[in-house]
Design a protein around this motif. Structure first.
Motif, short mmCIF file in Angstrom:
data_model
loop_
_atom_site.label_atom_id
_atom_site.label_comp_id
_atom_site.label_asym_id
_atom_site.label_seq_id
_atom_site.Cartn_x
_atom_site.Cartn_y
_atom_site.Cartn_z
N PRO A 220 57.33 57.33 16.70
CA PRO A 220 56.37 57.47 17.81
C PRO A 220 55.57 56.18 18.00
CG PRO A 220 56.19 59.31 16.26
CD PRO A 220 57.07 58.29 15.62
N HIS A 221 55.54 55.67 19.23
CA HIS A 221 54.81 54.44 19.50
C HIS A 221 54.41 54.39 20.96
CE1 HIS A 221 58.99 53.47 20.55
NE2 HIS A 221 58.50 52.57 21.38
N SER A 222 53.53 53.46 21.27
CA SER A 222 53.05 53.29 22.64
C SER A 222 53.85 52.20 23.35
CB SER A 222 51.57 52.89 22.61
OG SER A 222 51.11 52.57 23.91
N ARG A 223 53.90 52.30 24.66
CA ARG A 223 54.30 51.15 25.47
C ARG A 223 53.24 50.05 25.28
NH1 ARG A 223 59.48 52.02 26.45
NH2 ARG A 223 59.87 54.08 27.31
N LEU A 224 53.65 48.80 25.47
CA LEU A 224 52.74 47.67 25.30
C LEU A 224 52.68 46.89 26.61
CD1 LEU A 224 53.87 46.42 21.76
CD2 LEU A 224 52.01 47.99 22.33
N TYR A 225 51.49 46.83 27.19
CA TYR A 225 51.33 46.32 28.56
C TYR A 225 50.70 44.93 28.57
CZ TYR A 225 52.46 51.11 29.80
OH TYR A 225 53.10 52.31 29.94
N GLU A 226 51.44 43.99 29.12
CA GLU A 226 50.98 42.60 29.21
C GLU A 226 50.50 42.31 30.62
OE1 GLU A 226 49.61 39.22 28.39
OE2 GLU A 226 50.73 40.11 26.70
N SER A 227 49.24 41.82 30.74
CA SER A 227 48.67 41.47 32.04
C SER A 227 48.77 39.98 32.34
CB SER A 227 47.20 41.91 32.08
OG SER A 227 46.58 41.47 33.26
N TRP A 228 48.86 39.17 31.28
CA TRP A 228 48.92 37.71 31.41
C TRP A 228 47.84 37.20 32.37
CZ3 TRP A 228 51.03 34.76 27.98
CH2 TRP A 228 51.12 33.39 28.21
N PHE A 229 46.57 37.60 32.03
CA PHE A 229 45.39 37.14 32.75
C PHE A 229 45.46 37.49 34.24
CE2 PHE A 229 46.24 34.44 29.10
CZ PHE A 229 45.08 34.62 28.38
N GLY A 230 46.00 38.69 34.51
CA GLY A 230 46.06 39.17 35.88
C GLY A 230 47.25 38.69 36.67
N MET A 231 48.06 37.81 36.09
CA MET A 231 49.24 37.31 36.81
C MET A 231 50.38 38.32 36.82
SD MET A 231 49.36 33.33 35.60
CE MET A 231 47.86 32.65 34.89
N ASP A 233 50.71 42.02 37.62
CA ASP A 233 49.93 43.11 38.19
C ASP A 233 50.84 44.04 38.98
OD1 ASP A 233 47.81 44.66 38.97
OD2 ASP A 233 47.15 43.30 40.56
N PRO A 234 51.02 45.29 38.52
CA PRO A 234 50.39 45.89 37.34
C PRO A 234 50.98 45.32 36.05
CG PRO A 234 52.00 47.40 38.26
CD PRO A 234 51.91 46.25 39.23
N PRO A 235 50.26 45.47 34.94
CA PRO A 235 50.78 44.97 33.66
C PRO A 235 52.15 45.53 33.34
CG PRO A 235 48.47 45.54 33.45
CD PRO A 235 48.91 46.03 34.80
N GLN A 334 36.14 50.60 5.94
CA GLN A 334 37.33 49.98 6.54
C GLN A 334 37.50 50.41 7.99
OE1 GLN A 334 40.17 51.10 2.98
NE2 GLN A 334 41.07 49.48 4.22
N MET A 335 38.17 49.55 8.75
CA MET A 335 38.46 49.83 10.15
C MET A 335 39.82 49.23 10.50
SD MET A 335 36.69 47.96 13.42
CE MET A 335 37.50 46.41 13.06
N ALA A 336 40.63 49.99 11.22
CA ALA A 336 41.86 49.46 11.82
C ALA A 336 41.96 50.01 13.23
CB ALA A 336 43.09 49.83 11.00
N VAL A 337 42.16 49.11 14.20
CA VAL A 337 42.20 49.48 15.61
C VAL A 337 43.45 48.88 16.24
CG1 VAL A 337 41.00 49.34 17.84
CG2 VAL A 337 39.67 49.48 15.73
N ALA A 338 44.13 49.65 17.09
CA ALA A 338 45.32 49.16 17.81
C ALA A 338 45.13 49.41 19.31
CB ALA A 338 46.58 49.87 17.32
N VAL A 339 45.51 48.42 20.13
CA VAL A 339 45.37 48.53 21.59
C VAL A 339 46.71 48.21 22.26
CG1 VAL A 339 42.92 47.91 21.52
CG2 VAL A 339 44.62 46.11 21.85
N ASN A 340 46.91 48.78 23.46
CA ASN A 340 48.22 48.60 24.12
C ASN A 340 48.16 47.81 25.43
OD1 ASN A 340 47.18 50.45 25.94
ND2 ASN A 340 48.70 52.06 25.52
N LEU A 341 47.18 46.89 25.53
CA LEU A 341 47.11 45.95 26.65
C LEU A 341 46.64 44.62 26.09
CD1 LEU A 341 47.05 45.40 29.82
CD2 LEU A 341 44.62 46.01 29.69
N GLN A 342 47.19 43.53 26.62
CA GLN A 342 46.76 42.20 26.19
C GLN A 342 46.50 41.30 27.38
OE1 GLN A 342 45.85 40.54 23.20
NE2 GLN A 342 45.65 42.71 22.74
N ARG A 343 45.62 40.32 27.13
CA ARG A 343 45.25 39.29 28.11
C ARG A 343 44.80 39.94 29.42
NH1 ARG A 343 48.12 37.05 24.12
NH2 ARG A 343 49.75 38.58 24.45
#
Length: 372
Positions: A220-231, A233-235, A334-343
């Motif tokens: 089980p995993h998430s999709r990973l969405y790249e925005s590349w600083f808005g270039m 769109d949509p990510p 302790q803390m661990a955080v994961a996110v599915n959007l970058q830039r």
């Protein structure tokens, strides 16, 4: 024992990151025996499938702590000298004077002076991190490219040096950690991934952490969405991606629970010896990929808040995904955080990323998770 985790505040903080524009994120926070796990948002923007706290995730440069620990173990056994020139082990990869002066330690703490190979492997990154004139095209071009680590190392070694070996500030460079991967192969007779799996991942008892054997994430995993600083769109989804472009520098797949377990074992002296851990925590100034000066040890990075103590850990990004794992110096919180959007930031006319509500919301989540 009184519960020292404010679960309501953590729930609100993780929801706020989603509301600020993050498609999905999940986290685990520990304080002694107390554990909070939370998730907010979607793993798939098209279907609305929710993220869950147990998902597997590409954790990027958090891999560097695992690789550094494996090298420290080999140093403990006498197979590697931290202050031995890398040219003694890998004379063809780092020849000549640099091979004689760059030590293993300089590779681990990014003071080798070796350049980053990424702008040469990815033409889109030619101006990285000054991004105004770059575009995302080569991300798509290389989605299924199988890179040869020797060729990537050669790109980094051939590029203009950042500075003299051992000089500070150093330059955060994936070239260093690809070389450490080749070093592990040289002294163990196995691949770096096999060495790290056996001696670090399995020693820590991690069940959901592994190097990928192809471009896909198992389980089980998430999709990973790249925005590349808005270039973009949509990510765009880059969850399917061949990670040979970073190998033992940043390709690991893990979970927030496994990351907390790993850093807990590391700081407890159960992965490397206490004396090796002390060396990992000896820092030097290094210029990050974002152009900021940070303190960096041997595969560990400290975060400090006045009056709140020091945390140790690492962050990581891949195309579309990111993670951060930190542990208080006493090992308790302790803390661990994961996110599915970058830039997600936009750029100004000079190519500088601009502040975004996600930045503020993530910083608030980190504060609540680490300091209560």
């Amino acid at each position: 024992m009184k519960n020292s985790l404010d679960t309501a505040a953590l729930d609100a903080a993780i929801d706020n990151v989603h509301r600020a524009g993050m498609p999905g994120l999940f986290a685990e926070v520990r304080d002694g025996d107390q554990v909070w796990r939370g998730a907010a948002g979607v793993a798939d923007a098209a279907t609305g499938r929710p993220v869950t706290a147990g998902m597997r995730h590409r954790v990027g440069s958090i891999t560097k702590t695992f690789t550094a620990a494996a090298v420290l173990q080999q140093a403990e056994s006498g197979r590697i000298g931290l202050d031995t020139p890398i040219g003694r082990y890998l004379p063809t990869l780092v020849p000549g004077e640099r091979g004689d002066t760059i030590t293993v330690r300089m590779l681990i703490n990014h003071t080798s002076g070796l350049a980053e190979y990424l702008p040469y492997a990815y033409p889109s990154l030619k101006a990285f991190p000054a991004l105004a004139d770059t575009g995302p095209q080569s991300l798509d071009d290389h989605r299924f490219t199988r890179f040869d680590p020797t060729e990537l190392i050669e790109l980094g070694v051939a590029a203009p040096a950042f500075g003299d070996p051992g000089g500070t500030p150093g330059l955060y460079s994936n070239t260093n950690y690809l070389l450490l991967g080749r070093l592990l192969e040289q002294v163990t007779g196995t691949t770096a991934e096999q060495c790290i799996t056996k001696n670090v991942i399995e020693r820590a008892g991690l069940r959901d952490t592994a190097f990928p054997d192809g471009p896909y994430v198992d389980g089980p995993h998430s999709r990973l969405y790249e925005s590349w600083f808005g270039m973009i769109d949509p990510p765009r989804d880059y969850s399917d991606y061949d990670m040979s472009w970073v190998g033992p520098s940043a390709s690991l797949i893990s979970t927030v629970t496994d990351l907390n377990r790993f850093y807990g074992k590391l700081l407890a002296g159960e992965i490397v010896s206490p004396s090796s851990l002390a060396q990992m925590q000896r820092t030097v100034p290094v210029i990050s990929q974002e152009g900021r000066t940070i303190e960096y040890g041997l595969g560990l990075h400290p975060m400090e808040e006045p009056g709140q103590g020091t945390y140790w850990g690492h962050g990581g990004t891949v195309w579309g995904g990111g993670a951060l794992a930190m542990i208080r110096a006493d090992g308790r919180r302790q803390m661990a955080v994961a996110v599915n959007l970058q830039r997600w930031n936009g750029l100004d006319s000079s190519g500088t990323p601009q502040p975004h509500p996600i930045d503020h919301a993530l910083a608030a989540l980190h504060r609540v998770a680490m300091y209560g």
